[in-house]
Design a protein around this motif. Structure first.
Motif, PDB file in Angstrom:
ATOM      1  N   ASN A  58       0.823  -1.216   0.000  1.00 31.21           N
ATOM      2  CA  ASN A  58       0.000   0.000   0.000  1.00 31.21           C
ATOM      3  C   ASN A  58       0.855   1.265   0.000  1.00 31.21           C
ATOM      4  O   ASN A  58       0.529   2.246  -0.674  1.00 31.21           O
ATOM      5  CB  ASN A  58      -0.946   0.000   1.199  1.00 31.21           C
ATOM      6  CG  ASN A  58      -2.121  -0.943   1.020  1.00 31.21           C
ATOM      7  OD1 ASN A  58      -2.325  -1.497  -0.055  1.00 31.21           O
ATOM      8  ND2 ASN A  58      -2.880  -1.155   2.069  1.00 31.21           N
ATOM      9  N   ASN A  62       0.877   3.688  -3.284  1.00 32.05           N
ATOM     10  CA  ASN A  62       0.449   5.065  -3.073  1.00 32.05           C
ATOM     11  C   ASN A  62       1.519   6.042  -3.545  1.00 32.05           C
ATOM     12  O   ASN A  62       1.223   7.061  -4.185  1.00 32.05           O
ATOM     13  CB  ASN A  62       0.158   5.281  -1.582  1.00 32.05           C
ATOM     14  CG  ASN A  62      -0.583   6.581  -1.320  1.00 32.05           C
ATOM     15  OD1 ASN A  62      -1.704   6.751  -1.735  1.00 32.05           O
ATOM     16  ND2 ASN A  62       0.076   7.489  -0.618  1.00 32.05           N
ATOM     17  N   LYS A  65       1.471   6.219  -7.409  1.00 31.85           N
ATOM     18  CA  LYS A  65       0.307   6.910  -7.965  1.00 31.85           C
ATOM     19  C   LYS A  65       0.438   8.427  -7.873  1.00 31.85           C
ATOM     20  O   LYS A  65       0.000   9.154  -8.765  1.00 31.85           O
ATOM     21  CB  LYS A  65      -0.967   6.470  -7.238  1.00 31.85           C
ATOM     22  CG  LYS A  65      -1.440   5.071  -7.597  1.00 31.85           C
ATOM     23  CD  LYS A  65      -2.719   4.734  -6.843  1.00 31.85           C
ATOM     24  CE  LYS A  65      -3.268   3.386  -7.227  1.00 31.85           C
ATOM     25  NZ  LYS A  65      -4.506   3.049  -6.471  1.00 31.85           N
ATOM     26  N   TYR A  66       1.018   8.915  -6.785  1.00 29.80           N
ATOM     27  CA  TYR A  66       1.071  10.353  -6.563  1.00 29.80           C
ATOM     28  C   TYR A  66       2.490  10.887  -6.683  1.00 29.80           C
ATOM     29  O   TYR A  66       2.878  11.834  -6.010  1.00 29.80           O
ATOM     30  CB  TYR A  66       0.452  10.699  -5.210  1.00 29.80           C
ATOM     31  CG  TYR A  66      -0.971  10.202  -5.127  1.00 29.80           C
ATOM     32  CD1 TYR A  66      -1.945  10.747  -5.951  1.00 29.80           C
ATOM     33  CD2 TYR A  66      -1.322   9.163  -4.276  1.00 29.80           C
ATOM     34  CE1 TYR A  66      -3.244  10.284  -5.919  1.00 29.80           C
ATOM     35  CE2 TYR A  66      -2.623   8.692  -4.236  1.00 29.80           C
ATOM     36  CZ  TYR A  66      -3.580   9.256  -5.061  1.00 29.80           C
ATOM     37  OH  TYR A  66      -4.871   8.780  -5.037  1.00 29.80           O
ATOM     38  N   GLN A 124      -5.906  14.525  -5.152  1.00 31.63           N
ATOM     39  CA  GLN A 124      -5.562  13.142  -4.883  1.00 31.63           C
ATOM     40  C   GLN A 124      -6.549  12.556  -3.884  1.00 31.63           C
ATOM     41  O   GLN A 124      -7.175  13.267  -3.116  1.00 31.63           O
ATOM     42  CB  GLN A 124      -4.133  13.009  -4.355  1.00 31.63           C
ATOM     43  CG  GLN A 124      -3.893  13.730  -3.024  1.00 31.63           C
ATOM     44  CD  GLN A 124      -2.521  13.442  -2.455  1.00 31.63           C
ATOM     45  OE1 GLN A 124      -2.106  12.290  -2.365  1.00 31.63           O
ATOM     46  NE2 GLN A 124      -1.801  14.477  -2.086  1.00 31.63           N
ATOM     47  N   ILE A 126      -6.853   8.940  -1.272  1.00 33.53           N
ATOM     48  CA  ILE A 126      -6.111   7.801  -0.758  1.00 33.53           C
ATOM     49  C   ILE A 126      -6.896   6.501  -0.837  1.00 33.53           C
ATOM     50  O   ILE A 126      -6.339   5.430  -0.903  1.00 33.53           O
ATOM     51  CB  ILE A 126      -5.688   8.077   0.708  1.00 33.53           C
ATOM     52  CG1 ILE A 126      -4.712   9.254   0.751  1.00 33.53           C
ATOM     53  CG2 ILE A 126      -5.035   6.860   1.327  1.00 33.53           C
ATOM     54  CD1 ILE A 126      -3.442   9.045  -0.032  1.00 33.53           C
ATOM     55  N   GLY A 129      -6.355   2.580   1.304  1.00 28.09           N
ATOM     56  CA  GLY A 129      -4.975   2.147   1.502  1.00 28.09           C
ATOM     57  C   GLY A 129      -4.355   2.544   2.824  1.00 28.09           C
ATOM     58  O   GLY A 129      -3.892   1.709   3.594  1.00 28.09           O
TER      59      GLY A 129
END
Length: 232
Positions: A58, A62, A65-66, A124, A126, A129
């Motif tokens: 996770n 994460n 993705k960001y 964004q 979350i 996660g």
């Protein structure tokens, strides 16, 4: 220390992190994000392997993705202190992503939390996660801290006390593992990405792998060579 029922396993943090990286490399490649790791020798603990994997997965997912294009994620593990049979380990996940505001950090562990910019559009979200990560860490008696700066990136610092894995524990775990080295396996998978991931994992364990795209092709292959073992 984890207190829920079930038998703990010997978990090599380095190997678990390698599994996470192998699963997330396709996503990282699409985002042009580089994954790096630094795991001290001896980061071997008694825990539930699925929990350790879920936390690392996770955090890294994460971070990908960001992140920004040509960004980086650095994951590390080290032993901080030993008290008898227990040791405190520190996991750090640092990224060069978009970062988070101080106000958003107050809500990051809330399920499906989202940060919005001044115009009201979502920057964004979350999802579940980080909520899952925090729950697992607290179950283990650990803590998580986050340092983040908008436009610079974020660092997640996790500290968890674990029982150290002794030599007999390690031997017991090794003996219990299934040895697939040298086996001829026929993998049936119609998803190209899933097939590539499975090929990597099974080949790393020494298996000789043949891939079929569907059930009919698998049956024909099996009929031609009955020495293979079907897996899906």
């Amino acid at each position: 220390d984890e207190t829920e029922g079930g038998e703990h396993e010997v978990v090599d943090v380095g190997q678990t992190l390698s599994r996470v990286f192998r699963m997330l490399v396709p996503l990282a490649d699409r985002q042009a994000v580089k994954l790096t790791a630094s795991v001290e020798k001896g980061c071997t603990i008694l825990s539930f392997e699925d929990d350790a994997y879920q936390i690392l997965f996770n955090l890294v997912e994460n971070g990908i993705k960001y992140n920004r294009e040509n960004g980086r994620i650095m994951v590390g593990c080290r032993e901080l202190e030993i008290k008898g049979e227990m040791a405190v380990f520190e996991l750090r996940c640092e990224d060069t992503g978009i970062g988070m505001s101080k106000e958003y950090l107050k809500h990051i562990f809330e399920p499906f939390s989202q940060e919005r910019n001044d115009s009201g559009s979502t920057q964004q979200g979350i999802g579940l996660g980080m909520s899952i990560v925090k729950g697992l860490i607290e179950k283990m008696g650990g803590t998580i801290k986050i340092k983040s700066e908008e436009g610079i990136g974020s660092t997640f610092i996790i500290r968890i006390p674990f029982k150290l894995a002794s030599a007999p524990d390690t031997v017991k775990k090794t003996a219990a593992q299934m040895d697939i080295s040298g086996l001829n396996l026929l993998l049936v998978e119609d998803n190209e990405l899933n097939a590539e991931i499975a090929k990597t994992l099974l080949s790393d364990e020494g298996a000789n792998l043949t891939v079929a795209e569907d059930g009919l092709q698998a049956v024909r292959m099996f009929q031609r060579n009955r020495k293979v073992i079907l897996t899906q």
